[in-house]
Design an enzyme around this catalytic site. Structure first.
Site, mmCIF file in Angstrom:
data_model
loop_
_atom_site.group_PDB
_atom_site.id
_atom_site.type_symbol
_atom_site.label_atom_id
_atom_site.label_comp_id
_atom_site.label_asym_id
_atom_site.label_seq_id
_atom_site.Cartn_x
_atom_site.Cartn_y
_atom_site.Cartn_z
ATOM 1 N N ALA A 12 0.876 -1.164 0.000
ATOM 2 C CA ALA A 12 0.000 0.000 0.000
ATOM 3 C C ALA A 12 0.920 1.222 0.000
ATOM 4 O O ALA A 12 1.722 1.397 0.919
ATOM 5 C CB ALA A 12 -0.893 -0.003 1.232
ATOM 6 N N LYS A 40 6.679 -3.578 -6.206
ATOM 7 C CA LYS A 40 7.261 -3.826 -7.519
ATOM 8 C C LYS A 40 6.618 -5.014 -8.218
ATOM 9 O O LYS A 40 6.353 -4.984 -9.417
ATOM 10 C CB LYS A 40 8.772 -4.036 -7.400
ATOM 11 C CG LYS A 40 9.529 -2.811 -6.884
ATOM 12 C CD LYS A 40 11.004 -2.894 -7.154
ATOM 13 C CE LYS A 40 11.316 -2.684 -8.621
ATOM 14 N NZ LYS A 40 10.953 -1.359 -9.117
ATOM 15 N N ASN A 43 3.024 -3.961 -9.237
ATOM 16 C CA ASN A 43 3.082 -2.990 -10.338
ATOM 17 C C ASN A 43 3.399 -3.674 -11.663
ATOM 18 O O ASN A 43 2.795 -3.376 -12.697
ATOM 19 C CB ASN A 43 4.150 -1.933 -10.052
ATOM 20 C CG ASN A 43 3.806 -1.032 -8.891
ATOM 21 O OD1 ASN A 43 2.661 -0.975 -8.450
ATOM 22 N ND2 ASN A 43 4.798 -0.334 -8.384
ATOM 23 N N GLU A 142 12.104 -7.372 -3.940
ATOM 24 C CA GLU A 142 11.449 -6.812 -2.749
ATOM 25 C C GLU A 142 10.926 -7.893 -1.820
ATOM 26 O O GLU A 142 10.277 -7.597 -0.822
ATOM 27 C CB GLU A 142 10.292 -5.879 -3.141
ATOM 28 C CG GLU A 142 10.732 -4.467 -3.444
ATOM 29 C CD GLU A 142 9.569 -3.513 -3.668
ATOM 30 O OE1 GLU A 142 9.831 -2.310 -3.730
ATOM 31 O OE2 GLU A 142 8.409 -3.965 -3.811
ATOM 32 N N THR A 222 18.524 -0.126 -18.113
ATOM 33 C CA THR A 222 17.702 1.068 -18.320
ATOM 34 C C THR A 222 18.483 2.294 -17.852
ATOM 35 O O THR A 222 19.086 2.303 -16.782
ATOM 36 C CB THR A 222 16.362 0.955 -17.576
ATOM 37 O OG1 THR A 222 16.599 0.729 -16.185
ATOM 38 C CG2 THR A 222 15.541 -0.210 -18.131
ATOM 39 N N LYS A 226 18.209 8.678 -21.025
ATOM 40 C CA LYS A 226 19.184 8.320 -22.062
ATOM 41 C C LYS A 226 18.798 7.064 -22.826
ATOM 42 O O LYS A 226 19.492 6.667 -23.761
ATOM 43 C CB LYS A 226 20.573 8.160 -21.443
ATOM 44 C CG LYS A 226 21.160 9.457 -20.895
ATOM 45 C CD LYS A 226 22.490 9.228 -20.217
ATOM 46 C CE LYS A 226 22.327 8.533 -18.888
ATOM 47 N NZ LYS A 226 23.612 8.423 -18.141
ATOM 48 N N ALA A 252 7.005 3.821 -10.384
ATOM 49 C CA ALA A 252 6.516 2.681 -11.173
ATOM 50 C C ALA A 252 6.869 2.756 -12.656
ATOM 51 O O ALA A 252 6.425 1.900 -13.418
ATOM 52 C CB ALA A 252 5.005 2.486 -11.022
ATOM 53 N N ALA A 253 7.677 3.717 -13.061
ATOM 54 C CA ALA A 253 8.082 3.767 -14.476
ATOM 55 C C ALA A 253 8.878 2.521 -14.848
ATOM 56 O O ALA A 253 8.647 1.901 -15.896
ATOM 57 C CB ALA A 253 8.889 5.031 -14.746
ATOM 58 N N GLY A 254 9.822 2.150 -13.987
ATOM 59 C CA GLY A 254 10.601 0.950 -14.245
ATOM 60 C C GLY A 254 9.752 -0.306 -14.225
ATOM 61 O O GLY A 254 9.954 -1.226 -15.029
ATOM 62 N N ASP A 255 8.788 -0.354 -13.315
ATOM 63 C CA ASP A 255 7.892 -1.509 -13.252
ATOM 64 C C ASP A 255 7.014 -1.598 -14.495
ATOM 65 O O ASP A 255 6.771 -2.685 -15.027
ATOM 66 C CB ASP A 255 7.016 -1.427 -12.004
ATOM 67 C CG ASP A 255 7.822 -1.496 -10.722
ATOM 68 O OD1 ASP A 255 8.899 -2.112 -10.730
ATOM 69 O OD2 ASP A 255 7.374 -0.915 -9.707
ATOM 70 N N SER A 285 3.593 6.576 -18.378
ATOM 71 C CA SER A 285 3.416 6.458 -16.920
ATOM 72 C C SER A 285 4.027 7.628 -16.167
ATOM 73 O O SER A 285 3.479 8.048 -15.142
ATOM 74 C CB SER A 285 4.010 5.139 -16.418
ATOM 75 O OG SER A 285 5.420 5.184 -16.342
ATOM 76 N N GLY A 290 1.257 8.658 -9.212
ATOM 77 C CA GLY A 290 0.984 7.390 -8.564
ATOM 78 C C GLY A 290 1.682 6.223 -9.228
ATOM 79 O O GLY A 290 2.348 6.361 -10.254
#
Length: 309
Positions: A12, A40, A43, A142, A222, A226, A252-255, A285, A290
């Site tokens: 949460a 993670k 997501n 995680e 990632t 770049k 959460a961009a990476g997720d 995203s 959020g």
């Protein structure tokens, strides 16, 4: 019908926007507090479920607490279209994340593992058949490392491709690497795992070779704005630029990237096309606030790609 299985965390997320990250002893006035669902693993499962093509299904293996928020999260996961029979309720609190987001859209996160600590070897053994019958297994860090190792072992023994997003960064045992088909670290995680600071394509190539020597076939590093550096064992390597957008929140961009990448790749896209699709989803995203609320749909992402062709 192919199935992607994701083993990972559920949290949460308590999110607050701040003018800058607080220093020790400093009180900062925040705004726009919200409670959202994250973690993670969750997501990435939500991203895969929203962004997958019709020929792929998604199953999520996780633990929530026996509290009200745990039941709400499990219901929300099911409503996103994934199979949740492997989401167990355990005694105690659901995992929590406390997230500050600054004016540049960067985030600072503190975690309380809670029910995520129950994803141990025994949990994985209970769901061994789900892993063995998958077209791919997506993992993060995680949750307890013993459970991650056990899941990778089961998948590898059944010729199931294993993709590891090594986040949050932690040292990994050498025994894990040969079981990985793909690893997707960011620059910070790459530096911790390899000892190599990625500052340009040459250092990215050097870091990728570290993973290849350990037995990993595909390396996807990632690099934020770049782009992404991709390398195949004994094969092609290149940096792929991404999309230019104005970020509001990078949570959460990476997720989103990982869920979209693996979903597209397992559905039959070549890795270059899957990368482009994942970059587009991640770009969308970061323009939203959020974690899970920011993850786009497949239709939105395809439209974004068409608009940026």
């Amino acid at each position: 019908m192919k199935k992607l299985t994701i083993l990972g965390s559920v949290n949460a997320d308590h999110v607050i926007h701040v003018p800058h990250f607080s220093a020790p002893g400093e009180t900062v006035q925040g705004v726009d507090y919200q409670l959202a669902f994250g973690g993670k693993g969750a997501n990435q499962a939500v991203a895969a479920a929203r962004l997958k093509s019709p020929e792929l299904t998604v199953e999520f293996l996780a633990c929530v607490g026996d509290d009200a928020i745990g039941e709400r999260i499990k219901t929300a996961l099911s409503q996103d279209g994934m199979a949740t029979q492997g989401v167990e309720s355990v005694m105690g609190a659901t995992g929590m994340a406390f997230i500050q987001v600054n004016q540049a859209g960067e985030n600072s996160i503190v975690l309380a593992a809670g029910a995520n600590n129950a994803l141990d070897s025994a949990f994985v053994e209970r769901h061994a058949n789900a892993i063995a019958q998958s077209a791919g297994l997506l993992l993060q860090l995680e949750t307890p490392l013993k459970g991650v190792l056990q899941a990778a072992e089961i998948a590898h023994a059944h010729q199931v491709p294993v993709i590891l997003n090594p986040a949050p960064a932690r040292p990994l045992p050498d025994e894990l690497y040969p079981k990985l088909t793909m690893i997707t670290p960011n620059e910070t995680e790459t530096a911790l795992l390899t000892g190599i600071q990625v500052t340009d394509d040459a250092s990215a190539r050097q870091a990728a070779q570290f993973f290849h020597r350990k037995g990993v076939q595909w390396v996807v590093i990632t690099l934020g704005a770049k782009g992404v550096f991709i390398s195949e064992m004994n094969g092609h390597a290149e940096r792929v630029t991404g999309f230019c957008v104005q970020p509001k929140d990078t949570t959460a961009a990476g997720d989103t990237f990982n869920g979209a990448l693996v979903a597209a790749w397992l559905a039959g896209e070549n890795l270059s096309a899957a990368l482009r699709y994942a970059q587009a989803a991640a770009a969308i995203s970061v323009t939203r606030l959020g974690a899970q609320p920011s993850i786009p749909s497949r239709a939105e992402t395809l439209q974004f790609l068409a608009d940026h062709a």
